[in-house]
Scaffold this active site. Structure first.
Site, PDB file in Angstrom:
ATOM      1  N   HIS A   1      -4.347   6.983   6.192  1.00 47.46           N
ATOM      2  CA  HIS A   1      -4.970   6.310   5.016  1.00 47.46           C
ATOM      3  C   HIS A   1      -5.302   7.749   4.230  1.00 47.46           C
ATOM      4  O   HIS A   1      -5.067   7.638   2.884  1.00 47.46           O
ATOM      5  CB  HIS A   1      -6.371   5.821   5.534  1.00 47.46           C
TER       6      HIS A   1
ATOM      7  N   GLY B   1      -0.448  -5.012   4.414  1.00 45.84           N
ATOM      8  CA  GLY B   1      -0.553  -4.093   2.942  1.00 45.84           C
ATOM      9  C   GLY B   1      -1.587  -4.183   2.134  1.00 45.84           C
ATOM     10  O   GLY B   1      -1.795  -3.754   1.031  1.00 45.84           O
TER      11      GLY B   1
ATOM     12  N   ARG C   1      -1.824  -4.965   9.146  1.00 48.22           N
ATOM     13  CA  ARG C   1      -0.564  -4.485   8.682  1.00 48.22           C
ATOM     14  C   ARG C   1      -0.082  -5.320   7.561  1.00 48.22           C
ATOM     15  O   ARG C   1       1.146  -5.188   7.384  1.00 48.22           O
ATOM     16  CB  ARG C   1       0.522  -4.151   9.849  1.00 48.22           C
TER      17      ARG C   1
ATOM     18  N   ARG D   1      -2.365   9.036   2.180  1.00 48.24           N
ATOM     19  CA  ARG D   1      -1.922   8.143   1.051  1.00 48.24           C
ATOM     20  C   ARG D   1      -2.901   8.234  -0.099  1.00 48.24           C
ATOM     21  O   ARG D   1      -2.316   7.950  -1.127  1.00 48.24           O
ATOM     22  CB  ARG D   1      -2.061   6.867   1.823  1.00 48.24           C
TER      23      ARG D   1
ATOM     24  N   ASP E   1     -13.124  -0.091   2.696  1.00 43.26           N
ATOM     25  CA  ASP E   1     -12.360  -0.598   3.462  1.00 43.26           C
ATOM     26  C   ASP E   1     -12.907  -0.239   4.988  1.00 43.26           C
ATOM     27  O   ASP E   1     -12.874   1.182   5.434  1.00 43.26           O
ATOM     28  CB  ASP E   1     -11.133   0.477   3.437  1.00 43.26           C
TER      29      ASP E   1
END
Length: 399
Positions: free
Chosen positions: A270, A233, A231, A273, A300
């Site tokens: 995800h 970022g 978390r 976004r 990712d």
């Protein structure tokens, strides 16, 4: 063709009046910005803003030679007074072309938001595109001739630059200058860092640019590794770096994990976004993707790739690990890093930084921590840029 940026800020300027935020508090000196306005060769003024005559004087310019004033977007607040001697401002209908007595040609570009963009061709044949705040060109045709200079809202609408790149209107030698800058991003080094990742830059108010001189165009790193804790970022930072590029392939190494609601919630966040134009591939088979030419790749994340690789070699069993599993994992990591070294497409990869926390209580946990540290170090060694994200703030470790 020369362009003087009389202002480079958002319509309300930067700092915003009476705004107490940290970005506005830091916007002092050269970081303070008036509303964006462009003076082209002293003859064409794009957007008339309060104090334009004084801004021109501060930049060593004069408005006395202006033959045409064009507005690009609706202005809120009281009407702006037209300085004596300036022609009345106007707007060109979308798709129409205006010939200025000075030899400049201006074509109005349709947008997907209220306002009008202007494509200006100078007497020397150089080409400039100016896009107002919050807008992106609409109805672009492919292929397009690249502009020499693009002045646009890169921070607020990175997808506008992606659209221009997709059709060839923004090329490797196009100078992209961000304007309409607001308090969304802290000024100074952080703004410069984010813009450089997009192949863009910001300049102070009063700067004069020579259209076609691209020596200052930032070099976008081909390979970037973004590290961070849970978390922190890090995924947001990685995604932000590719928002201004078209046709990004997002590689999710974690799979779907059927029945895991918490994981499904993460995946959904995800996806929501990411830009709708991005494609997604759920796979841990990264080497073929790295070897292929193609659009930018966002991986990712490497930590989940490592979990899959350690599962495949039986790394959690001590006997299998010592009997060949460790060597097999080393071969997989080596194959991956060699593919990264040879990659010709733009790559941004995300990984967890886990070596600074609590020592895992189990042998398998410690083994995973150690191997992830080795993987991160090997991958980082092949990247032009490496970032560490802490509390949403990106620290540049390399590049």
């Amino acid at each position: 063709m020369d362009v003087t940026l009389l202002g480079t800020g958002a319509p309300a300027g930067l700092p915003r009046p009476d705004c107490p935020c940290a970005a506005c508090a830091a916007a002092q000196g050269e970081q303070a910005r008036a509303a964006t306005a462009l003076l082209v060769d002293g003859a064409l003024l794009l957007d008339l803003t309060p104090g334009a005559a004084f801004a021109a004087a501060r930049a060593g310019r004069s408005l006395t030679g202006v033959r045409q004033v064009l507005l690009s977007h609706p202005h809120d607040g009281p009407a702006v007074e037209v300085p004596a001697g300036l022609p009345q401002p106007g707007r060109v209908p979308d798709g129409r072309e205006l010939a200025v007595l000075t030899g400049h040609r201006v074509r109005a570009v349709a947008l997907d938001a209220p306002g009008t963009g202007y494509a200006v061709t100078g007497p020397d044949g150089r080409r400039l595109l100016y896009v107002p705040p919050g807008g992106a060109p609409a109805g672009l045709e492919e292929p397009a001739e690249p502009y020499d200079l693009i002045v646009a809202d890169v921070v607020g609408r990175p997808d506008a630059l992606a659209k221009l790149r997709a059709v060839g209107a923004a090329g490797p030698t196009t100078d992209v200058v961000a304007v309409h800058l607001d308090h969304d991003v802290p000024p100074g080094p952080e703004l410069a860092r984010r813009l450089a990742a997009a192949g863009a830059r910001a300049v102070p108010d009063g700067t004069t640019l020579t259209v076609g001189a691209y020596e200052d165009v930032p070099d976008v790193p081909r390979r970037t590794l973004v590290l961070g804790g849970a978390r922190s970022g890090k995924s947001v930072e990685a995604e932000r770096r590719l928002e201004s590029f078209p046709d990004v392939l997002y590689v999710a190494t974690g799979g779907t994990r059927g029945g895991d609601n918490e994981w499904a919630s993460r995946v959904r966040a995800h996806r929501e976004r990411r830009p709708g134009s991005w494609r997604t591939a759920e796979t841990c088979d990264l080497v073929p993707l790295l070897k292929d030419d193609g659009p930018p790749l966002l991986v990712d994340c490497l930590s989940l790739w490592l979990t899959d690789a350690m599962d495949a070699v039986g790394a959690w069993d001590d006997a299998e690990w010592s009997g060949g599993g460790e060597r097999a994992l080393g071969d997989r990591v080596r194959e991956l890093t060699e593919a990264v070294r040879a990659a010709r497409r733009k790559v941004v990869a995300v990984s967890n930084e886990v070596g600074s926390g609590i020592v895992p209580a189990t042998a398998s946990g410690r083994r995973y921590r150690d191997e992830l540290g080795r993987l991160n170090a090997a991958f980082a060694n092949e990247c032009e840029q490496v970032l560490l994200v802490v509390a949403g703030q990106a620290l540049v470790l390399r590049g």
